[in-house]
Enzyme design. Structure first.
Site, PDB file in Angstrom:
ATOM      1  N   SER A  97       0.873  -1.178   0.000  1.00  0.00           N
ATOM      2  CA  SER A  97       0.000   0.000   0.000  1.00  0.00           C
ATOM      3  C   SER A  97       0.908   1.226   0.000  1.00  0.00           C
ATOM      4  O   SER A  97       1.292   1.721   1.054  1.00  0.00           O
ATOM      5  CB  SER A  97      -0.898  -0.001   1.237  1.00  0.00           C
ATOM      6  OG  SER A  97      -1.673  -1.174   1.272  1.00  0.00           O
ATOM      7  N   LYS A 172      -6.474   2.272  -3.410  1.00  0.00           N
ATOM      8  CA  LYS A 172      -6.235   1.511  -2.174  1.00  0.00           C
ATOM      9  C   LYS A 172      -6.284   2.430  -0.942  1.00  0.00           C
ATOM     10  O   LYS A 172      -6.931   2.131   0.059  1.00  0.00           O
ATOM     11  CB  LYS A 172      -4.875   0.808  -2.252  1.00  0.00           C
ATOM     12  CG  LYS A 172      -4.382   0.204  -0.962  1.00  0.00           C
ATOM     13  CD  LYS A 172      -5.265  -0.913  -0.455  1.00  0.00           C
ATOM     14  CE  LYS A 172      -4.915  -1.282   0.973  1.00  0.00           C
ATOM     15  NZ  LYS A 172      -5.826  -2.268   1.541  1.00  0.00           N
ATOM     16  N   LYS A 241      -0.750   4.882   8.292  1.00  0.00           N
ATOM     17  CA  LYS A 241      -0.002   5.260   7.073  1.00  0.00           C
ATOM     18  C   LYS A 241      -0.950   5.407   5.872  1.00  0.00           C
ATOM     19  O   LYS A 241      -0.855   6.365   5.109  1.00  0.00           O
ATOM     20  CB  LYS A 241       1.052   4.198   6.773  1.00  0.00           C
ATOM     21  CG  LYS A 241       1.697   4.336   5.401  1.00  0.00           C
ATOM     22  CD  LYS A 241       2.212   3.015   4.834  1.00  0.00           C
ATOM     23  CE  LYS A 241       1.112   2.045   4.515  1.00  0.00           C
ATOM     24  NZ  LYS A 241       1.508   0.819   3.832  1.00  0.00           N
TER      25      LYS A 241
END
Ligand code: NAD
Length: 291
Positions: A97, A172, A241
């Site tokens: 990711s 994503k 994150k």
């Protein structure tokens, strides 16, 4: 002839993904700096361990990355000599990711070396990595996506080509923003209901039969949150994150990000307050502590 695959990052997700590639008949050379990461894969037919990331890329057709973040990837590519050690015609498939803007820049830089790039991050968690049913969103040139499609089909079930390089990573991050905000809302609702004297199991049962149903109510509340197991296999730090990536992406697009900012600041505070390495479902614990 099946493609030869290099695989960097043999963590919670990487290991089951490698296992599914091996089952589909690919040969895989893996590398992870954690000495024990490759242990459970040793002895599986078609698997070998490399002594470095650069060595794992030698002679392979496709190099898959399942790494923590874009800074780790940039460091490997441009400071540790991974990109300069690779040959024209090889393809990097970034399934981590990562940050969409970094990925778009990397794709352009790699293209000048003749190295192809596809971003194909995944959704579904460890469970769906194990059973090979991940959702995979792909960014890149159609011809490159065709090259990696058989490998992706060994790891995932729903494959969607969403745009050019970096687009997969954008989708994503945005998906995880929607997922993380849903999880946070559920935590706040359950804790408040409990304080009013309502059994949280019943609250979740009602949510699942009503319009409040989401991925958290369906798959996380009972198994990982109310059970106090907090072991879904997806770290809270990684979710933070992803939220950071999504919030800065929305901001850079000049779109409203009020809710994303609030969500990010709560997840950041939870990360600072909970034990290092806490699972993302421990957000429930954090909200309870705050109440
Ligand atoms: P993890 O921390 O379990 O695994 C990451 C692995 O990368 C670790 O074993 C680490 O040692 C290794 N690594 C770090 N630097 C490296 C390097 N230079 N070379 C080779 N390996 C290196 O994380 P994870 O949960 O497997 O997640 C991996 C990626 O997938 C992340 O980007 C995460 O956001 C994403 N993701 C995770 C989940 C999940 O449910 N765990 C779901 C979807 C996406």
């Amino acid at each position: 002839m099946k493609q030869r695959i290099g695989f960097l990052g043999l963590g919670q997700m990487g290991r089951p993904m490698v296992r599914n590639l091996l089952r589909a008949g690919f040969s895989v050379t893996g590398f992870d700096p954690q000495p024990h990461a490759a242990e459970s894969l040793q002895g599986e037919a078609g698997f070998s361990v490399a002594t470095s990331a650069v060595a794992a890329a030698e002679g392979v057709d496709v190099l898959i990355l399942m790494l923590p973040s874009s800074p780790v990837i940039d460091d490997l590519l441009w400071k540790q000599g991974l990109a300069s050690g690779m040959k024209a015609g090889q393809l990097i498939l970034d399934m981590s990711s990562s940050d969409p803007v970094c990925s778009r820049d990397n794709a352009a830089r790699l293209a000048t070396l003749g190295i192809h790039f596809v971003d194909a991050p995944v959704s579904g968690g460890v469970k769906r990595a194990v059973d090979g049913s991940l959702a995979i969103m792909m960014g890149g040139e159609a011809v490159d996506i065709d090259t990696v499609r058989p490998a992706l089909q060994a790891m995932g079930k729903t494959l969607v080509h969403v745009g050019s390089a970096g687009a997969g990573h954008a989708v994503k991050a945005l998906n995880n923003y929607v997922s993380a905000s849903g999880l946070l809302a559920v935590c706040e609702a359950l804790v408040a209901a409990q304080k009013f004297g309502i059994d949280p199991h019943l609250v979740n049962q009602v949510f699942n039969a009503s319009t409040g149903k989401n991925n958290t109510t369906e798959h996380k509340v009972e198994s990982f949150m109310l059970s106090e197991a907090f072991n879904s296999g997806f770290a809270l730090g990684l979710m933070r994150k992803d939220l950071q990536t999504a919030q800065s992406f929305i901001e850079r697009m000049g779109s409203p990000d009020t809710f994303a900012q609030v969500c990010l600041s709560t997840w950041t505070a939870a990360e600072q307050s909970l034990a290092p390495g806490a699972d993302h479902t421990a957000m429930y614990q954090y909200v309870r502590q705050q109440s």
